[in-house]
Design a protein around this motif. Sequence first.
Motif, PDB file in Angstrom:
ATOM      1  N   GLY A   6       0.797  -1.218   0.000  1.00 14.88           N
ATOM      2  CA  GLY A   6       0.000   0.000   0.000  1.00 14.88           C
ATOM      3  C   GLY A   6       0.828   1.264   0.000  1.00 14.88           C
ATOM      4  N   THR A   7       1.908   1.292   0.785  1.00 14.00           N
ATOM      5  CA  THR A   7       2.755   2.483   0.858  1.00 14.00           C
ATOM      6  C   THR A   7       3.409   2.763  -0.492  1.00 14.00           C
ATOM      7  N   GLU A   8       3.947   1.727  -1.112  1.00 14.23           N
ATOM      8  CA  GLU A   8       4.580   1.861  -2.422  1.00 14.23           C
ATOM      9  C   GLU A   8       3.550   2.306  -3.468  1.00 14.23           C
ATOM     10  N   ASN A  28      -1.232  -5.180  -1.704  1.00 16.12           N
ATOM     11  CA  ASN A  28      -1.330  -5.864  -0.426  1.00 16.12           C
ATOM     12  C   ASN A  28      -1.457  -4.828   0.686  1.00 16.12           C
ATOM     13  N   ARG A  29      -2.439  -5.043   1.550  1.00 20.60           N
ATOM     14  CA  ARG A  29      -2.691  -4.104   2.629  1.00 20.60           C
ATOM     15  C   ARG A  29      -2.449  -4.787   3.965  1.00 20.60           C
ATOM     16  N   PRO A  30      -2.253  -4.002   5.009  1.00 16.22           N
ATOM     17  CA  PRO A  30      -2.048  -4.589   6.338  1.00 16.22           C
ATOM     18  C   PRO A  30      -3.233  -5.458   6.748  1.00 16.22           C
ATOM     19  N   GLY A  31      -2.953  -6.451   7.539  1.00 10.45           N
ATOM     20  CA  GLY A  31      -4.015  -7.326   8.008  1.00 10.45           C
ATOM     21  C   GLY A  31      -4.408  -8.395   7.013  1.00 10.45           C
ATOM     22  N   GLY A  32      -3.609  -8.569   5.964  1.00 13.03           N
ATOM     23  CA  GLY A  32      -3.886  -9.622   4.991  1.00 13.03           C
ATOM     24  C   GLY A  32      -4.934  -9.277   3.956  1.00 13.03           C
ATOM     25  N   LYS A  33      -5.480  -8.065   4.015  1.00 13.16           N
ATOM     26  CA  LYS A  33      -6.474  -7.650   3.027  1.00 13.16           C
ATOM     27  C   LYS A  33      -5.762  -7.080   1.813  1.00 13.16           C
ATOM     28  N   SER A  34      -6.251  -7.432   0.632  1.00 17.11           N
ATOM     29  CA  SER A  34      -5.653  -6.951  -0.608  1.00 17.11           C
ATOM     30  C   SER A  34      -6.747  -6.421  -1.519  1.00 17.11           C
ATOM     31  N   VAL A  35      -6.357  -5.563  -2.437  1.00 17.51           N
ATOM     32  CA  VAL A  35      -7.255  -5.089  -3.483  1.00 17.51           C
ATOM     33  C   VAL A  35      -6.579  -5.336  -4.816  1.00 17.51           C
ATOM     34  N   VAL A  36      -7.379  -5.395  -5.867  1.00 16.37           N
ATOM     35  CA  VAL A  36      -6.854  -5.625  -7.205  1.00 16.37           C
ATOM     36  C   VAL A  36      -7.260  -4.443  -8.077  1.00 16.37           C
ATOM     37  N   ILE A  37      -6.308  -3.918  -8.840  1.00 21.18           N
ATOM     38  CA  ILE A  37      -6.549  -2.813  -9.752  1.00 21.18           C
ATOM     39  C   ILE A  37      -6.421  -3.359 -11.177  1.00 21.18           C
ATOM     40  N   LEU A  38      -7.442  -3.102 -12.006  1.00 24.11           N
ATOM     41  CA  LEU A  38      -7.380  -3.517 -13.395  1.00 24.11           C
ATOM     42  C   LEU A  38      -8.099  -2.487 -14.245  1.00 24.11           C
ATOM     43  N   ASN A  39      -7.791  -2.491 -15.533  1.00 19.91           N
ATOM     44  CA  ASN A  39      -8.407  -1.482 -16.393  1.00 19.91           C
ATOM     45  C   ASN A  39      -9.886  -1.796 -16.603  1.00 19.91           C
ATOM     46  N   ALA A  40     -10.651  -0.774 -16.943  1.00 15.81           N
ATOM     47  CA  ALA A  40     -12.108  -0.890 -17.056  1.00 15.81           C
ATOM     48  C   ALA A  40     -12.535  -1.904 -18.110  1.00 15.81           C
ATOM     49  N   GLU A  41     -11.813  -1.969 -19.216  1.00 15.84           N
ATOM     50  CA  GLU A  41     -12.172  -2.921 -20.274  1.00 15.84           C
ATOM     51  C   GLU A  41     -12.056  -4.359 -19.771  1.00 15.84           C
ATOM     52  N   THR A  42     -10.984  -4.650 -19.052  1.00  9.04           N
ATOM     53  CA  THR A  42     -10.801  -5.988 -18.494  1.00  9.04           C
ATOM     54  C   THR A  42     -11.915  -6.306 -17.508  1.00  9.04           C
ATOM     55  N   TYR A  43     -12.244  -5.328 -16.651  1.00  9.71           N
ATOM     56  CA  TYR A  43     -13.317  -5.524 -15.674  1.00  9.71           C
ATOM     57  C   TYR A  43     -14.643  -5.805 -16.379  1.00  9.71           C
ATOM     58  N   GLU A  44     -14.969  -5.008 -17.388  1.00  8.29           N
ATOM     59  CA  GLU A  44     -16.226  -5.199 -18.103  1.00  8.29           C
ATOM     60  C   GLU A  44     -16.267  -6.570 -18.770  1.00  8.29           C
ATOM     61  N   ASN A  45     -15.164  -6.978 -19.392  1.00 10.41           N
ATOM     62  CA  ASN A  45     -15.115  -8.299 -20.022  1.00 10.41           C
ATOM     63  C   ASN A  45     -15.301  -9.412 -18.997  1.00 10.41           C
ATOM     64  N   LEU A  46     -14.705  -9.264 -17.827  1.00  7.30           N
ATOM     65  CA  LEU A  46     -14.876 -10.261 -16.766  1.00  7.30           C
ATOM     66  C   LEU A  46     -16.330 -10.335 -16.310  1.00  7.30           C
ATOM     67  N   MET A  47     -16.976  -9.188 -16.165  1.00  8.12           N
ATOM     68  CA  MET A  47     -18.371  -9.170 -15.733  1.00  8.12           C
ATOM     69  C   MET A  47     -19.284  -9.800 -16.789  1.00  8.12           C
ATOM     70  N   LEU A  48     -19.007  -9.531 -18.062  1.00  9.95           N
ATOM     71  CA  LEU A  48     -19.802 -10.143 -19.129  1.00  9.95           C
ATOM     72  C   LEU A  48     -19.591 -11.653 -19.171  1.00  9.95           C
ATOM     73  N   GLU A  49     -18.355 -12.070 -19.016  1.00 15.30           N
ATOM     74  CA  GLU A  49     -18.059 -13.502 -19.006  1.00 15.30           C
ATOM     75  C   GLU A  49     -18.727 -14.182 -17.819  1.00 15.30           C
ATOM     76  N   LEU A  50     -18.712 -13.532 -16.671  1.00 15.28           N
ATOM     77  CA  LEU A  50     -19.369 -14.072 -15.489  1.00 15.28           C
ATOM     78  C   LEU A  50     -20.872 -14.207 -15.725  1.00 15.28           C
ATOM     79  N   ALA A  51     -21.475 -13.199 -16.343  1.00 11.55           N
ATOM     80  CA  ALA A  51     -22.904 -13.266 -16.646  1.00 11.55           C
ATOM     81  C   ALA A  51     -23.207 -14.443 -17.572  1.00 11.55           C
ATOM     82  N   GLU A  52     -22.351 -14.650 -18.564  1.00 15.44           N
ATOM     83  CA  GLU A  52     -22.541 -15.775 -19.484  1.00 15.44           C
ATOM     84  C   GLU A  52     -22.408 -17.104 -18.745  1.00 15.44           C
ATOM     85  N   LEU A  53     -21.423 -17.213 -17.877  1.00 12.19           N
ATOM     86  CA  LEU A  53     -21.236 -18.455 -17.126  1.00 12.19           C
ATOM     87  C   LEU A  53     -22.401 -18.723 -16.175  1.00 12.19           C
TER      88      LEU A  53
END
Length: 99
Positions: A6-8, A28-53
């Motif tokens: 997180g600091t970096e 990676n954040r303190p306490g074992g919690k993490s977040v993921v950053i990705l571009n909007a196009e990738t996110y949208e494609n993942l959401m569409l693929e999830l809907a199809e699945l």
Amino acid sequence: MESTGGTEFRANLKEWLDVADTEVVKVNRPGGKSVVILNAETYENLMLELAELRGVHRGLLAAAEGRVVRGAEVGKILSETMGKAKASARAKYKKDVAG
């Protein structure tokens, strides 16, 4: 997938966002919690693929329960179902992006 703390990430935000344009960045954040950053196009494609699945999953459950239709009807039903799933995923994406 690139990974950083997180600091970096905060110290070099622009550079990490540039990386996220082309690949997924895990922060990676303190306490074992993490977040993921990705571009909007990738996110949208993942959401569409999830809907199809999810649609495929519902179809498999229906078949297992004996809820089936004639072959000629499948294309129409599938097209309508996928259209609804994609519209729902797009609406959720737009809502998520709008904040």
